[in-house]
Scaffold this motif. Structure first.
Motif, PDB file in Angstrom:
ATOM      1  N   TYR A  51      -3.621  -0.754  -2.041  1.00  0.00           N
ATOM      2  CA  TYR A  51      -4.171  -2.093  -2.224  1.00  0.00           C
ATOM      3  C   TYR A  51      -4.421  -2.763  -0.871  1.00  0.00           C
ATOM      4  CZ  TYR A  51      -2.731  -2.005  -7.185  1.00  0.00           C
ATOM      5  OH  TYR A  51      -2.573  -1.707  -8.518  1.00  0.00           O
ATOM      6  N   GLU A  52      -4.048  -2.071   0.214  1.00  0.00           N
ATOM      7  CA  GLU A  52      -4.300  -2.576   1.574  1.00  0.00           C
ATOM      8  C   GLU A  52      -4.871  -1.417   2.388  1.00  0.00           C
ATOM      9  OE1 GLU A  52      -0.541  -3.937   3.175  1.00  0.00           O
ATOM     10  OE2 GLU A  52      -1.034  -6.000   2.650  1.00  0.00           O
ATOM     11  N   PRO A  53      -5.565  -1.724   3.496  1.00  0.00           N
ATOM     12  CA  PRO A  53      -6.155  -0.658   4.312  1.00  0.00           C
ATOM     13  C   PRO A  53      -5.113   0.283   4.904  1.00  0.00           C
ATOM     14  CG  PRO A  53      -7.007  -2.817   4.959  1.00  0.00           C
ATOM     15  CD  PRO A  53      -5.874  -3.071   4.018  1.00  0.00           C
ATOM     16  N   SER A  54      -5.526   1.516   5.138  1.00  0.00           N
ATOM     17  CA  SER A  54      -4.657   2.510   5.781  1.00  0.00           C
ATOM     18  C   SER A  54      -5.519   3.632   6.330  1.00  0.00           C
ATOM     19  CB  SER A  54      -3.680   3.092   4.767  1.00  0.00           C
ATOM     20  OG  SER A  54      -3.001   4.206   5.292  1.00  0.00           O
ATOM     21  N   THR A  55      -5.138   4.158   7.458  1.00  0.00           N
ATOM     22  CA  THR A  55      -5.728   5.410   7.945  1.00  0.00           C
ATOM     23  C   THR A  55      -4.662   6.506   7.914  1.00  0.00           C
ATOM     24  OG1 THR A  55      -7.272   4.229   9.359  1.00  0.00           O
ATOM     25  CG2 THR A  55      -6.858   6.529   9.919  1.00  0.00           C
ATOM     26  N   VAL A  73      -5.736  12.307  -6.291  1.00  0.00           N
ATOM     27  CA  VAL A  73      -6.728  11.378  -6.848  1.00  0.00           C
ATOM     28  C   VAL A  73      -6.483  10.038  -6.160  1.00  0.00           C
ATOM     29  CG1 VAL A  73      -7.147  12.446  -9.084  1.00  0.00           C
ATOM     30  CG2 VAL A  73      -5.189  10.923  -8.823  1.00  0.00           C
ATOM     31  N   ASP A  74      -7.585   9.379  -5.854  1.00  0.00           N
ATOM     32  CA  ASP A  74      -7.507   8.160  -5.046  1.00  0.00           C
ATOM     33  C   ASP A  74      -8.034   6.990  -5.878  1.00  0.00           C
ATOM     34  OD1 ASP A  74      -7.730   6.169  -3.182  1.00  0.00           O
ATOM     35  OD2 ASP A  74      -8.894   7.327  -1.727  1.00  0.00           O
ATOM     36  N   MET A  75      -7.205   5.977  -6.050  1.00  0.00           N
ATOM     37  CA  MET A  75      -7.637   4.798  -6.805  1.00  0.00           C
ATOM     38  C   MET A  75      -8.833   4.114  -6.138  1.00  0.00           C
ATOM     39  SD  MET A  75      -5.346   1.471  -7.782  1.00  0.00           S
ATOM     40  CE  MET A  75      -5.700   0.542  -6.305  1.00  0.00           C
ATOM     41  N   GLY A  76      -8.981   4.344  -4.830  1.00  0.00           N
ATOM     42  CA  GLY A  76     -10.057   3.678  -4.090  1.00  0.00           C
ATOM     43  C   GLY A  76      -9.651   2.262  -3.719  1.00  0.00           C
ATOM     44  N   VAL A 104       1.730   7.337  -4.651  1.00  0.00           N
ATOM     45  CA  VAL A 104       1.983   6.715  -3.346  1.00  0.00           C
ATOM     46  C   VAL A 104       1.333   5.336  -3.380  1.00  0.00           C
ATOM     47  CG1 VAL A 104       1.662   6.909  -0.856  1.00  0.00           C
ATOM     48  CG2 VAL A 104       1.975   8.979  -2.231  1.00  0.00           C
ATOM     49  N   LEU A 105       2.136   4.306  -3.162  1.00  0.00           N
ATOM     50  CA  LEU A 105       1.652   2.930  -3.365  1.00  0.00           C
ATOM     51  C   LEU A 105       1.797   2.095  -2.106  1.00  0.00           C
ATOM     52  CD1 LEU A 105       0.767   0.629  -5.379  1.00  0.00           C
ATOM     53  CD2 LEU A 105       3.212   0.207  -5.727  1.00  0.00           C
ATOM     54  N   ARG A 106       0.694   1.507  -1.689  1.00  0.00           N
ATOM     55  CA  ARG A 106       0.735   0.449  -0.663  1.00  0.00           C
ATOM     56  C   ARG A 106       0.234  -0.833  -1.320  1.00  0.00           C
ATOM     57  NH1 ARG A 106      -1.317   0.852   5.487  1.00  0.00           N
ATOM     58  NH2 ARG A 106       0.657   1.991   5.527  1.00  0.00           N
ATOM     59  N   HIS A 107       0.963  -1.913  -1.093  1.00  0.00           N
ATOM     60  CA  HIS A 107       0.645  -3.161  -1.799  1.00  0.00           C
ATOM     61  C   HIS A 107       1.040  -4.346  -0.907  1.00  0.00           C
ATOM     62  CE1 HIS A 107       0.684  -6.163  -5.060  1.00  0.00           C
ATOM     63  NE2 HIS A 107      -0.035  -5.298  -5.755  1.00  0.00           N
ATOM     64  N   PRO A 108       0.323  -5.462  -0.990  1.00  0.00           N
ATOM     65  CA  PRO A 108       0.663  -6.599  -0.126  1.00  0.00           C
ATOM     66  C   PRO A 108       1.943  -7.334  -0.512  1.00  0.00           C
ATOM     67  CG  PRO A 108      -1.231  -7.126  -1.511  1.00  0.00           C
ATOM     68  CD  PRO A 108      -0.936  -5.674  -1.721  1.00  0.00           C
ATOM     69  N   GLY A 128       4.339   1.061   2.028  1.00  0.00           N
ATOM     70  CA  GLY A 128       4.227  -0.248   2.662  1.00  0.00           C
ATOM     71  C   GLY A 128       4.103  -1.320   1.593  1.00  0.00           C
ATOM     72  N   ASP A 129       5.086  -2.239   1.534  1.00  0.00           N
ATOM     73  CA  ASP A 129       5.020  -3.347   0.577  1.00  0.00           C
ATOM     74  C   ASP A 129       5.057  -4.654   1.363  1.00  0.00           C
ATOM     75  OD1 ASP A 129       7.727  -2.844   1.269  1.00  0.00           O
ATOM     76  OD2 ASP A 129       8.477  -3.731  -0.600  1.00  0.00           O
TER      77      ASP A 129
END
Ligand code: CP
Length: 307
Positions: A51-55, A73-76, A104-108, A128-129
């Protein structure tokens, strides 16, 4: 462990086991570029929900899963997914659980991964939360420290945005397991959050806080530099007051030991001058590369536990 949502879940033995396994993957990758590895998880699908940018985090998890023989699979982006229509995190992860064997979850929002893990049975990794935690980054940070300086009798300086820097919060927590001497250096307004400081003191960690890097630089084995997290500031004026506060260049390092290891979770803006990149101090690109074997070890453990 069923999930990895915070560094505090990991004992010293857990970390050492994962780093040893990562070293095996690292050696195999160096030998055969991945071809030397058997496809351990040919039927496995890992979902990437960012839900946030990542490289680094996103691409190294993808590479790790593929090196283990699996697929992703990528939620995009949020804009391209049904999150933009207002779907809740709880609904999203329950749906994705039906498509994948791990998430794998990244969220603000702080606590998002912990909450997601309560709704699904597949392993969840917190990538990353918000300003909370980033525990898989911590594993690759510890792997890099172990390779470069050793984890025993470690004196580390952690400099920059200690308030919003989630890699700092996770790393500091994990280093209590290794009895590291920790020096935290930041502007007054970006000191450690009270909750993190409280946990460090409760654990008996050797912690000191500073506003001036020169006070501690000559003592350090490792200098862990972080970016000021502009995106977390509620007020741009407050960011401007501290932007560029700590810049590490050749002059800064005149006072450091010759064998000082300089790290950074990246991306950097201007915290480390490019002139450092080709010196023996620089370990931050190696740190990013270590994301693949370390995340292979983590996925291997979580997925094999779940089988
Ligand atoms: N270190 C790190 O988390 O980088 P990304 O934001 O590029 O994933």
């Amino acid at each position: 462990q069923d999930h990895l949502v915070a560094a505090g879940q990991l004992s010293r033995a857990d970390v050492e086991g994962l780093l040893d396994r990562a070293a095996e993957f690292d050696a195999a990758l160096a030998e055969g570029g991945g071809a030397a590895l058997p496809a351990r998880y040919p039927e496995t699908v890992l979902a990437l929900c960012f839900y946030e940018p990542s490289t680094r985090t996103k691409m190294s998890f993808e590479t790790a899963m593929k090196r283990l023989g699996g697929r992703v699979v990528d939620m995009g982006s949020v804009d391209a997914s049904s999150v933009s229509k207002g779907e809740s995190l709880a609904d999203t992860v329950r749906v994705i659980e039906g498509y994948a064997d791990g998430l794998v979850l990244r969220h603000p929002r702080e606590g998002a991964a912990k909450m997601a893990a309560e709704f699904v049975d597949v392993p969840v990794v917190n990538a990353g939360d918000g300003a909370g935690q980033h525990p898989s980054q911590t594993l690759l940070d510890l792997y890099t420290i172990r390779e470069a300086a050793g984890l025993d009798d470690l004196t580390i300086g952690i400099v920059g945005d200690l308030k919003y820097g989630r890699t700092v919060h996770s790393l500091a927590t994990a280093l209590t397991e290794f009895d590291a001497r920790m020096h935290f250096v930041s502007p007054e307004s970006l000191q450690l959050p009270r909750s993190v400081r409280f946990d460090l003191h409760e654990s008996g960690a050797q912690v000191r806080e500073h506003t001036d890097l020169d006070e501690v630089l000559p003592e350090l084995d490792v200098l862990y530099v972080t970016r000021i997290q502009r995106e977390r500031f509620p007020d741009e004026d407050e960011y401007q007051k501290v932007a560029g506060e700590f810049k590490i260049d050749s002059d800064t390092l005149d006072a450091a030991r010759d064998d000082l290891t300089v790290m950074h979770p990246l991306p950097r803006v201007d915290e480390i001058a490019p002139e450092i990149d080709d010196t023996d101090h620089a370990h931050y690109f190696e740190q990013a590369h270590n994301g693949v074997p370390v995340r292979m070890a983590l996925l291997d453990q979580l997925l094999s536990n779940h089988e």
